[in-house]
Design a protein around this motif. Structure first.
Motif, PDB file in Angstrom:
ATOM      1  N   THR A 137     -55.245 111.186 -48.948  1.00 48.89           N
ATOM      2  CA  THR A 137     -56.695 111.248 -48.725  1.00 48.89           C
ATOM      3  C   THR A 137     -56.985 111.396 -47.240  1.00 48.89           C
ATOM      4  N   ASP A 138     -58.018 112.154 -46.956  1.00 45.66           N
ATOM      5  CA  ASP A 138     -58.442 112.327 -45.570  1.00 45.66           C
ATOM      6  C   ASP A 138     -59.541 111.335 -45.220  1.00 45.66           C
ATOM      7  N   ARG A 139     -59.743 111.163 -43.929  1.00 39.70           N
ATOM      8  CA  ARG A 139     -60.892 110.401 -43.455  1.00 39.70           C
ATOM      9  C   ARG A 139     -62.163 111.175 -43.850  1.00 39.70           C
ATOM     10  N   VAL A 140     -63.220 110.442 -44.201  1.00 36.95           N
ATOM     11  CA  VAL A 140     -64.474 111.072 -44.639  1.00 36.95           C
ATOM     12  C   VAL A 140     -65.485 111.062 -43.488  1.00 36.95           C
ATOM     13  N   PHE A 141     -66.161 112.183 -43.304  1.00 41.48           N
ATOM     14  CA  PHE A 141     -67.153 112.311 -42.238  1.00 41.48           C
ATOM     15  C   PHE A 141     -68.516 112.685 -42.811  1.00 41.48           C
ATOM     16  N   LEU A 142     -69.570 112.182 -42.200  1.00 42.81           N
ATOM     17  CA  LEU A 142     -70.917 112.675 -42.478  1.00 42.81           C
ATOM     18  C   LEU A 142     -71.228 113.851 -41.561  1.00 42.81           C
ATOM     19  N   ARG A 143     -70.570 113.862 -40.399  1.00 42.69           N
ATOM     20  CA  ARG A 143     -70.799 114.946 -39.448  1.00 42.69           C
ATOM     21  C   ARG A 143     -69.581 115.115 -38.561  1.00 42.69           C
ATOM     22  N   ARG A 144     -69.192 116.358 -38.389  1.00 41.43           N
ATOM     23  CA  ARG A 144     -68.192 116.720 -37.386  1.00 41.43           C
ATOM     24  C   ARG A 144     -68.878 117.652 -36.395  1.00 41.43           C
ATOM     25  N   PRO A 145     -68.599 117.504 -35.105  1.00 44.20           N
ATOM     26  CA  PRO A 145     -69.203 118.428 -34.137  1.00 44.20           C
ATOM     27  C   PRO A 145     -68.725 119.856 -34.413  1.00 44.20           C
ATOM     28  N   SER A 146     -69.586 120.817 -34.184  1.00 42.86           N
ATOM     29  CA  SER A 146     -69.223 122.217 -34.449  1.00 42.86           C
ATOM     30  C   SER A 146     -68.378 122.772 -33.313  1.00 42.86           C
ATOM     31  N   LEU A 147     -67.317 122.082 -33.017  1.00 45.29           N
ATOM     32  CA  LEU A 147     -66.403 122.496 -31.955  1.00 45.29           C
ATOM     33  C   LEU A 147     -65.000 122.174 -32.431  1.00 45.29           C
ATOM     34  N   ASN A 148     -64.050 122.634 -31.703  1.00 45.29           N
ATOM     35  CA  ASN A 148     -62.667 122.387 -32.074  1.00 45.29           C
ATOM     36  C   ASN A 148     -62.235 120.997 -31.602  1.00 45.29           C
ATOM     37  N   LEU A 149     -62.871 119.972 -32.139  1.00 46.64           N
ATOM     38  CA  LEU A 149     -62.614 118.608 -31.684  1.00 46.64           C
ATOM     39  C   LEU A 149     -62.062 117.744 -32.804  1.00 46.64           C
ATOM     40  N   LYS A 150     -61.307 116.721 -32.405  1.00 52.21           N
ATOM     41  CA  LYS A 150     -60.766 115.730 -33.330  1.00 52.21           C
ATOM     42  C   LYS A 150     -61.393 114.388 -32.962  1.00 52.21           C
ATOM     43  N   GLU A 151     -61.589 113.527 -33.933  1.00 51.33           N
ATOM     44  CA  GLU A 151     -62.185 112.222 -33.631  1.00 51.33           C
ATOM     45  C   GLU A 151     -61.218 111.409 -32.765  1.00 51.33           C
ATOM     46  N   SER A 152     -61.772 110.456 -32.019  1.00 48.82           N
ATOM     47  CA  SER A 152     -60.963 109.614 -31.136  1.00 48.82           C
ATOM     48  C   SER A 152     -59.775 109.012 -31.876  1.00 48.82           C
ATOM     49  N   ALA A 153     -58.627 109.011 -31.195  1.00 45.55           N
ATOM     50  CA  ALA A 153     -57.435 108.409 -31.776  1.00 45.55           C
ATOM     51  C   ALA A 153     -57.598 106.909 -31.961  1.00 45.55           C
ATOM     52  N   CYS A 154     -58.640 106.341 -31.375  1.00 45.79           N
ATOM     53  CA  CYS A 154     -58.904 104.908 -31.524  1.00 45.79           C
ATOM     54  C   CYS A 154     -59.579 104.578 -32.851  1.00 45.79           C
ATOM     55  N   THR A 155     -59.957 105.575 -33.612  1.00 42.01           N
ATOM     56  CA  THR A 155     -60.744 105.321 -34.820  1.00 42.01           C
ATOM     57  C   THR A 155     -60.166 104.214 -35.705  1.00 42.01           C
ATOM     58  N   PRO A 156     -58.878 104.244 -36.052  1.00 46.46           N
ATOM     59  CA  PRO A 156     -58.366 103.163 -36.920  1.00 46.46           C
ATOM     60  C   PRO A 156     -58.429 101.797 -36.250  1.00 46.46           C
ATOM     61  N   VAL A 204     -70.878 104.988 -38.842  1.00 45.25           N
ATOM     62  CA  VAL A 204     -70.091 104.739 -37.629  1.00 45.25           C
ATOM     63  C   VAL A 204     -70.153 105.991 -36.756  1.00 45.25           C
ATOM     64  N   TYR A 205     -70.373 105.772 -35.450  1.00 49.26           N
ATOM     65  CA  TYR A 205     -70.487 106.871 -34.477  1.00 49.26           C
ATOM     66  C   TYR A 205     -69.309 106.784 -33.521  1.00 49.26           C
ATOM     67  N   ILE A 206     -68.610 107.916 -33.353  1.00 50.47           N
ATOM     68  CA  ILE A 206     -67.366 107.900 -32.581  1.00 50.47           C
ATOM     69  C   ILE A 206     -67.264 109.156 -31.725  1.00 50.47           C
ATOM     70  N   ALA A 207     -66.733 108.993 -30.516  1.00 51.94           N
ATOM     71  CA  ALA A 207     -66.562 110.123 -29.588  1.00 51.94           C
ATOM     72  C   ALA A 207     -65.309 110.911 -29.953  1.00 51.94           C
ATOM     73  N   PRO A 208     -65.208 112.136 -29.427  1.00 52.66           N
ATOM     74  CA  PRO A 208     -64.015 112.937 -29.698  1.00 52.66           C
ATOM     75  C   PRO A 208     -62.804 112.435 -28.923  1.00 52.66           C
ATOM     76  N   SER A 209     -61.656 112.892 -29.333  1.00 53.33           N
ATOM     77  CA  SER A 209     -60.386 112.592 -28.665  1.00 53.33           C
ATOM     78  C   SER A 209     -60.142 113.582 -27.531  1.00 53.33           C
ATOM     79  N   GLY A 210     -59.535 113.110 -26.454  1.00 54.71           N
ATOM     80  CA  GLY A 210     -59.032 114.012 -25.421  1.00 54.71           C
ATOM     81  C   GLY A 210     -60.090 114.725 -24.601  1.00 54.71           C
ATOM     82  N   VAL A 211     -61.310 114.231 -24.594  1.00 52.45           N
ATOM     83  CA  VAL A 211     -62.348 114.855 -23.760  1.00 52.45           C
ATOM     84  C   VAL A 211     -62.688 113.926 -22.602  1.00 52.45           C
ATOM     85  N   GLN A 212     -63.301 114.514 -21.572  1.00 52.88           N
ATOM     86  CA  GLN A 212     -63.726 113.715 -20.433  1.00 52.88           C
ATOM     87  C   GLN A 212     -64.840 112.782 -20.897  1.00 52.88           C
ATOM     88  N   LYS A 213     -64.596 111.503 -20.846  1.00 55.24           N
ATOM     89  CA  LYS A 213     -65.522 110.547 -21.452  1.00 55.24           C
ATOM     90  C   LYS A 213     -66.868 110.500 -20.717  1.00 55.24           C
TER      91      LYS A 213
END
Lengths: 236, 236, 236, 236
Positions: free
Chosen positions: C81-100, C50-59
């Motif tokens: 338990t935490d959400r599992v990722f294959l990749r997180r961007p190397s920035l101070n970003l959180k995944e979109s709040a829409c993920t669930p 699953v591919y998802i954009a970050p939260s709170g950024v200019q889309k």
């Protein structure tokens, strides 16, 4: 004049050359909804030359080679004299039907550009203001409008008056009534044509475009205000 | 300072350099209808430098070389002192008339950017909300708004309050009333100016742009709701 | 996983790779007014990723390197338990709040994409339809809508029903009510969230986008019809 | 015919080749809101060849290789005969469901292009004009409309009449009622389909596009006028 001489009048690397500007600005105006269906357009005068787009073509697809160049000043064509050109495009094209109306702005206001839009904001303004004037005051955007031959700025407290003339079946017939309105309203920044659109001018292409945007903004907000039951002229 | 030193302040390969961002963002704002007719614009502050566009130019055609750079902080100009610049464009340009208003955001909110729009959504909001506040609650977009010096987020259930100040014939005269409103409403995310538009700020250019979009969205939906007879503030 | 391994998940020359599509589609959605102010977005699932954009950024300014990649399926995160990722961007970003909420579409509809908009057409629809359903019939665009797990097409004569759920202060809390609505309305092509926007899905990114456009068109025409006093459901 | 022979029918460096024009025009129409959700499109006929986009695809993402080429003229398909193609894209695609309706324009008006839009202006016009005709007069844009087989221009004083036919669950079933309306209204510049959209044609692709823009402008201003309580037909 040979064809290559003639092409030299419209082929330039300078993006601000009128023959490059007209196509670019018309694409801009298309996106604003001002020139769909081949309607509307812009004429630019630089010194003793006037640049004009063809009639009846898709305004967002004009190319520099489509541009007409005319000497300025020149007398209006008559039953015995034709309009004079420095360049005609080598295609089966006729100059914009707005040419005599653009000429009003060049002659009566010493304008460097004149823009004609079929903007629905302008048309709706002429439908909701049934008299011969569109009026609005107390809008910041009014400060962007320049009036009269000396390009005087209006104040926020001033009432902007744009004369409305009646449309005619033939565009040529608009020339006289537009000129009359421009003389009756020496401070008019543009002229509305009922059920048709607007003519707006400026001392150069930038000022013409800016004035067209300011007036269209005011037509739009004026229409919204009137439809919301809000008076557009506040007595100070 | 020599001209080449001065140009170095605005010429950069970095697309996120303020002198590159301002032209790009202004094109963006033009497409949103926020800055037509040369109105509106954005000022960006990065540390001890402020970047500002010229006054009275087409906002969608600004180039990096047109940008003014000013040292920050500095006192407001007075009858005896001029505004201080690190760079003036080598053209016959004046800095944006919004400069003192942008300064309000930099000084009173430690903002990194301030955006001024002539958005018709903002103007209509000031016409339909005749008092000194625009208010709306129970809109998801409210959660995007950041208020106060600590950039606190609002809840969906909170009532967003945006103060409305009266417009003045001269933009300079707005400085004091805008500052007053910002002090009276320490949580305001922006200030509406009646019959004029809005000023919105953020801690950097991204936050300023985001805040401007959130507020404009809320002005737009608020106007639609009020025109549909739906109250914009729900008592929880 | 090393950083270069991780980057390989989002760097591709293929314009149809999800990490390229998400930025492009978000620019598209920005121009439609669906994702201003950092709101809204899209999640894409291809097989077990699953591919998802970050939260709170200019889309409209997302880059492929900003994209999160998650394994699918996986259990929802819990206090332990935490959400599992294959990749997180190397920035101070959180995944979109829409993920669930995107996950609802992946799990309950086997969707390949889920789009969330803050479209004002959707919000106005939830304000004018005060019950728990938006309904419309006899619109050609209804034929573009696909319903149910087998992607059945609707007829022009069918009544489209889109459930409306109430918004909640925290987006996480929407997950259950959205899932409930999806179970109660197995034929729903999307879910409206009152005063917030819409979630729409499809079997792949194209179908999700197409469905989002069809539904948004129907919300828009539905709002116009109701405001013009025209009933949106015709009894055949 | 080999695949490379077939591709030669749609691969061209000429931007005005129909297989290049269709993708470009569909992107244009997408931005106008005419073809969202895969709806709408354009068919172009040049001499004995017809070029048509696929069914059910995103119209703003069509590529030249997706284009169908058909010989013209040819009989309508029947229970015993299939439609004949010079080229089918090497993908799992079906030709646009509008094909038989485009054929009406080619056969009954010798059109060189036919455009189908789902424009909300067209749909609203069919909802506010409940009879079988949309009518408007005294609009400058009417002068852009060409009517009848000889492409006669209308006068500003003429009343434009666009027939409205009822929508049907299956697009194929529209063919006969559209043809009937075209015969009953030999001067019709297009046909409105209730709760669906419009079909508009022209002698070539440019004329078709121009006519579609003129008519859509008139549907839009007509809807605004009627909603403002202004009659659209003035008795001269």
């Amino acid at each position: 004049m040979s064809s290559s001489d003639s092409d030299a009048l419209v082929l330039s690397d300078d993006p601000l050359h009128p023959a490059n500007l007209i196509p670019e600005l018309c694409r801009n105006f298309y996106q604003l909804g001002w020139v769909t269906g081949t309607g509307g357009g812009i004429g630019i005068r630089v010194g003793d030359k006037v640049y004009i787009a063809p009639s009846g073509v898709q305004k967002e697809r004009i190319l520099p080679v489509h541009i007409f160049v005319l000497p300025y000043p020149q007398a209006a064509p008559s039953p015995h004299t034709d309009r004079v050109f420095l360049r005609r495009p080598s295609l089966n094209l006729k100059e914009s039907a707005c040419t005599p109306l653009f000429w009003n702005a060049f002659e009566l206001r010493e304008a460097g550009s004149c823009i004609h839009t079929h903007s629905q904001n302008a048309v709706m303004a002429t439908l909701l203001w049934q008299g011969k004037e569109f009026t609005i005051s107390h809008q910041e955007m009014i400060k962007g409008v320049r009036v009269g031959g000396v390009a005087r700025a209006l104040s926020y407290l001033d009432t902007l008056v744009v004369p409305i003339i009646e449309n005619t079946p033939n565009k040529e017939d608009l020339k006289d009534s537009m000129a009359e309105a421009m003389k009756e309203y020496p401070n008019a920044a543009g002229v509305l044509v009922r059920r048709h659109g607007a003519y707006v001018w400026g001392s150069d292409w930038e000022k013409g475009k800016t004035q067209a945007e300011c007036l269209d903004y005011l037509f739009e907000i004026g229409v919204k205000m009137r439809q919301a039951g809000i008076t557009t002229v506040v007595s100070s």
